[in-house]
Design a protein around this motif. Sequence first.
Motif, PDB file in Angstrom:
ATOM      1  N   ALA A  14       0.842  -1.208   0.000  1.00 58.30           N
ATOM      2  CA  ALA A  14       0.000   0.000   0.000  1.00 58.30           C
ATOM      3  C   ALA A  14       0.871   1.250   0.000  1.00 58.30           C
ATOM      4  N   THR A  15       1.949   1.200   0.770  1.00 58.16           N
ATOM      5  CA  THR A  15       2.874   2.345   0.811  1.00 58.16           C
ATOM      6  C   THR A  15       3.509   2.553  -0.560  1.00 58.16           C
ATOM      7  N   ALA A  16       3.890   1.456  -1.212  1.00 54.90           N
ATOM      8  CA  ALA A  16       4.521   1.571  -2.543  1.00 54.90           C
ATOM      9  C   ALA A  16       3.530   2.160  -3.543  1.00 54.90           C
ATOM     10  N   PHE A  32      -6.066   3.905   6.944  1.00 49.39           N
ATOM     11  CA  PHE A  32      -5.608   2.979   7.993  1.00 49.39           C
ATOM     12  C   PHE A  32      -6.775   2.713   8.938  1.00 49.39           C
ATOM     13  N   ALA A  33      -6.739   1.543   9.580  1.00 48.41           N
ATOM     14  CA  ALA A  33      -7.780   1.238  10.570  1.00 48.41           C
ATOM     15  C   ALA A  33      -7.552   2.005  11.869  1.00 48.41           C
ATOM     16  N   GLY A  34      -6.280   2.375  12.133  1.00 41.42           N
ATOM     17  CA  GLY A  34      -5.980   3.048  13.402  1.00 41.42           C
ATOM     18  C   GLY A  34      -5.494   2.041  14.442  1.00 41.42           C
ATOM     19  N   SER A 173       8.826  -3.431  18.209  1.00 33.81           N
ATOM     20  CA  SER A 173       9.582  -3.169  16.974  1.00 33.81           C
ATOM     21  C   SER A 173       8.655  -3.357  15.785  1.00 33.81           C
ATOM     22  N   ARG A 174       8.726  -2.386  14.842  1.00 32.57           N
ATOM     23  CA  ARG A 174       7.881  -2.586  13.663  1.00 32.57           C
ATOM     24  C   ARG A 174       8.763  -3.007  12.499  1.00 32.57           C
ATOM     25  N   GLY A 175       8.189  -3.725  11.559  1.00 38.10           N
ATOM     26  CA  GLY A 175       9.008  -4.189  10.426  1.00 38.10           C
ATOM     27  C   GLY A 175       9.264  -3.033   9.485  1.00 38.10           C
TER      28      GLY A 175
HETATM   29  C1  3Y8 Z   1      -1.631  -0.289  11.198  1.00 40.36           C
HETATM   30  C2  3Y8 Z   1       0.816   0.685   9.520  1.00 40.36           C
HETATM   31  C3  3Y8 Z   1       4.799  -0.262   5.447  1.00 40.36           C
HETATM   32  C4  3Y8 Z   1       3.889  -1.287   6.068  1.00 40.36           C
HETATM   33  C5  3Y8 Z   1       4.689  -2.256   6.913  1.00 40.36           C
HETATM   34  C6  3Y8 Z   1       3.718  -5.918   5.576  1.00 40.36           C
HETATM   35  C7  3Y8 Z   1       4.938  -5.484   6.342  1.00 40.36           C
HETATM   36  C8  3Y8 Z   1       5.955  -4.296   8.267  1.00 40.36           C
HETATM   37  C9  3Y8 Z   1       5.437  -7.193   9.132  1.00 40.36           C
HETATM   38  C10 3Y8 Z   1       6.624  -9.874  12.800  1.00 40.36           C
HETATM   39  C11 3Y8 Z   1       5.396  -9.701  11.961  1.00 40.36           C
HETATM   40  C12 3Y8 Z   1       2.177  -8.407  11.853  1.00 40.36           C
HETATM   41  C13 3Y8 Z   1       1.742  -6.929  12.097  1.00 40.36           C
HETATM   42  C14 3Y8 Z   1       3.391  -6.905  10.494  1.00 40.36           C
HETATM   43  C15 3Y8 Z   1       4.150  -6.485   9.446  1.00 40.36           C
HETATM   44  C16 3Y8 Z   1       4.612  -4.663   7.601  1.00 40.36           C
HETATM   45  C17 3Y8 Z   1       3.795  -3.410   7.337  1.00 40.36           C
HETATM   46  C18 3Y8 Z   1       3.691  -5.363   8.596  1.00 40.36           C
HETATM   47  C19 3Y8 Z   1       3.541  -8.226  11.181  1.00 40.36           C
HETATM   48  C20 3Y8 Z   1       1.838  -1.675  10.297  1.00 40.36           C
HETATM   49  C21 3Y8 Z   1       0.781  -0.606  10.283  1.00 40.36           C
HETATM   50  C22 3Y8 Z   1      -0.336  -1.057  10.942  1.00 40.36           C
HETATM   51  C23 3Y8 Z   1      -0.088  -2.378  11.338  1.00 40.36           C
HETATM   52  C24 3Y8 Z   1      -1.072  -3.207  12.061  1.00 40.36           C
HETATM   53  C25 3Y8 Z   1      -0.466  -4.450  12.589  1.00 40.36           C
HETATM   54  C26 3Y8 Z   1      -1.408  -5.420  13.300  1.00 40.36           C
HETATM   55  C27 3Y8 Z   1      -0.558  -6.709  13.314  1.00 40.36           C
HETATM   56  C28 3Y8 Z   1       0.231  -6.625  12.031  1.00 40.36           C
HETATM   57  C29 3Y8 Z   1       2.327  -6.361  13.378  1.00 40.36           C
HETATM   58  C30 3Y8 Z   1       2.153   1.341   9.466  1.00 40.36           C
HETATM   59  C31 3Y8 Z   1       3.090  -1.302  11.066  1.00 40.36           C
HETATM   60  C32 3Y8 Z   1       2.215  -9.203  13.133  1.00 40.36           C
HETATM   61  C33 3Y8 Z   1       1.241  -9.127  10.846  1.00 40.36           C
HETATM   62  O1  3Y8 Z   1      -0.257  -3.874  17.678  1.00 40.36           O
HETATM   63  C34 3Y8 Z   1      -1.196  -4.106  16.878  1.00 40.36           C
HETATM   64  O2  3Y8 Z   1      -2.394  -3.972  17.159  1.00 40.36           O
HETATM   65  C35 3Y8 Z   1      -0.792  -4.551  15.515  1.00 40.36           C
HETATM   66  C36 3Y8 Z   1      -1.773  -4.952  14.675  1.00 40.36           C
HETATM   67  C37 3Y8 Z   1      -2.725  -5.550  12.583  1.00 40.36           C
HETATM   68  C38 3Y8 Z   1      -1.319  -8.024  13.224  1.00 40.36           C
HETATM   69  C39 3Y8 Z   1      -2.304  -8.310  14.257  1.00 40.36           C
HETATM   70  O3  3Y8 Z   1      -3.282  -8.927  13.874  1.00 40.36           O
HETATM   71  O4  3Y8 Z   1      -2.035  -7.969  15.392  1.00 40.36           O
HETATM   72  N1  3Y8 Z   1       0.045  -5.263  11.522  1.00 40.36           N
HETATM   73  N2  3Y8 Z   1       1.148  -2.783  10.985  1.00 40.36           N
HETATM   74  C40 3Y8 Z   1      -2.550  -0.499  10.012  1.00 40.36           C
HETATM   75  C41 3Y8 Z   1      -3.863   0.228  10.199  1.00 40.36           C
HETATM   76  O5  3Y8 Z   1      -4.073   0.864  11.244  1.00 40.36           O
HETATM   77  O6  3Y8 Z   1      -4.683   0.157   9.255  1.00 40.36           O
HETATM   78  O7  3Y8 Z   1       2.496   2.017  10.462  1.00 40.36           O
HETATM   79  O8  3Y8 Z   1       2.820   1.144   8.459  1.00 40.36           O
HETATM   80  C42 3Y8 Z   1       2.159  -2.050   8.873  1.00 40.36           C
HETATM   81  C43 3Y8 Z   1       3.025  -3.207   8.614  1.00 40.36           C
HETATM   82  N3  3Y8 Z   1       3.130  -4.243   9.372  1.00 40.36           N
HETATM   83  O9  3Y8 Z   1       4.231   0.658   4.818  1.00 40.36           O
HETATM   84  O10 3Y8 Z   1       6.031  -0.382   5.549  1.00 40.36           O
HETATM   85  O11 3Y8 Z   1       3.424  -5.261   4.582  1.00 40.36           O
HETATM   86  O12 3Y8 Z   1       3.072  -6.906   6.011  1.00 40.36           O
HETATM   87  N4  3Y8 Z   1       2.351  -6.223  11.000  1.00 40.36           N
HETATM   88  C44 3Y8 Z   1       1.829 -10.410  10.275  1.00 40.36           C
HETATM   89  O13 3Y8 Z   1       2.311 -10.352   9.133  1.00 40.36           O
HETATM   90  O14 3Y8 Z   1       1.809 -11.407  10.987  1.00 40.36           O
HETATM   91  C45 3Y8 Z   1       4.771  -8.322  12.113  1.00 40.36           C
HETATM   92  O15 3Y8 Z   1       6.708  -9.230  13.873  1.00 40.36           O
HETATM   93  O16 3Y8 Z   1       7.483 -10.679  12.395  1.00 40.36           O
END
Ligand code: 3Y8
Length: 251
Positions: A14-16, A32-34, A173-175
């Motif tokens: 989505a970012t790309a 974003f969902a928030g 830590s975020r990815g």
């Molecule tokens: C809010 C928005 C970008 C997007 C980056 C991708 C990669 C890094 C890896 C681990 C796995 C996990 C999780 C993960 C990754 C990307 C991507 C991805 C996994 C952000 C983001 C939002 C979320 C929500 C979050 C969830 C959680 C899932 C952490 C932004 C950073 C585990 C999914 O704490 C919470 O409540 C987290 C909730 C939904 C899964 C879950 O069910 O708990 N993502 N992640 C989005 C919103 O509000 O709409 O800040 O970028 C985005 C990204 N997270 O542009 O670089 O593309 O997948 N996100 C999984 O894959 O299992 C981490 O730790 O190894």
Amino acid sequence: MRPNLLILGGTTEATALAQAAAAEGIDATLSFAGRVERPKPQPIPVRIGGFGGVDGLVSFLTAQRISHVVDATHPFAAQMSRNAVAACRATGVPLVALTRPPWTPQPGDDWQHVPDIAGAVAELAGSPRRVMLAVGRMHLDVFAAQAQHFYLLRLVDPPDGPIPLPNHQAVVSRGPFTEAGDRALMREHRIDLVVSKNAGGTGARAKIDAARALGLPVLMIDRPALPARREASTPAEVLDWLAHSGANLGV
Ligand code: 3Y8
Ligand code: NAP
């Protein structure tokens, strides 16, 4: 017609796409969902929060005169994807999903597939292990059914309350992550099992590559079923779809 895109975001793809739309001068909003405190900054306008179900999304599409929707949400964001299909069918707004293929096991992988989070919890019955649980914060409570294990948790934000797992270590830590970083993390915490969603893409796969390098087993959670919809695998394909759907991308 000048397009006015709604991108349902939360992934690397989505970012790309947001970057590609900004570069092309295409009007687009990223949604974003928030779920996290500080979503990644974007080069296009952002909206944060649920729409209020299908009806809420229908109202948003109409009020904001959205011409096209791109569902670039995570493969496990099944409810959002279902709502997007229903709202676009109801309004006639064209929809494409920007998605990524699931990971497939490579030589040296030791995966056990489970159908969903509950399946992963069930597989964790038995003697205490040292488990890396990198499935985010939203599902931790169900793993309390298997409280005998040590859990290494990876969260995007610091926990906003007690974690229902008596024996855990949380890493904030975020990815996107790296294989070397995840290998070091697994060694440091003497991990002997990794639980992962089959997210696909590059941002979450480091732990899978690290598990292979360390010869660790992985409980791989298969993706939820999603409704049929048109799919694209790159931002370029989405822009091509846009151009062929009568959108005037300008000269
Ligand atoms: C809010 C928005 C970008 C997007 C980056 C991708 C990669 C890094 C890896 C681990 C796995 C996990 C999780 C993960 C990754 C990307 C991507 C991805 C996994 C952000 C983001 C939002 C979320 C929500 C979050 C969830 C959680 C899932 C952490 C932004 C950073 C585990 C999914 O704490 C919470 O409540 C987290 C909730 C939904 C899964 C879950 O069910 O708990 N993502 N992640 C989005 C919103 O509000 O709409 O800040 O970028 C985005 C990204 N997270 O542009 O670089 O593309 O997948 N996100 C999984 O894959 O299992 C981490 O730790 O190894
Ligand atoms: P979900 O369970 O499919 O959606 C639940 C509700 O959250 C939706 O019905 C919708 O609320 C709202 N929502 C979800 N995504 C939204 C978006 N992009 N914009 C506006 N509202 C949204 O979703 P989820 O699994 O909680 O995922 C939430 C977000 O995190 C998504 O952006 C997703 O891409 C991202 N993400 C999720 C995962 C994961 O493992 N689930 C991993 C990485 C990133 P309303 O019904 O009120 O409209």
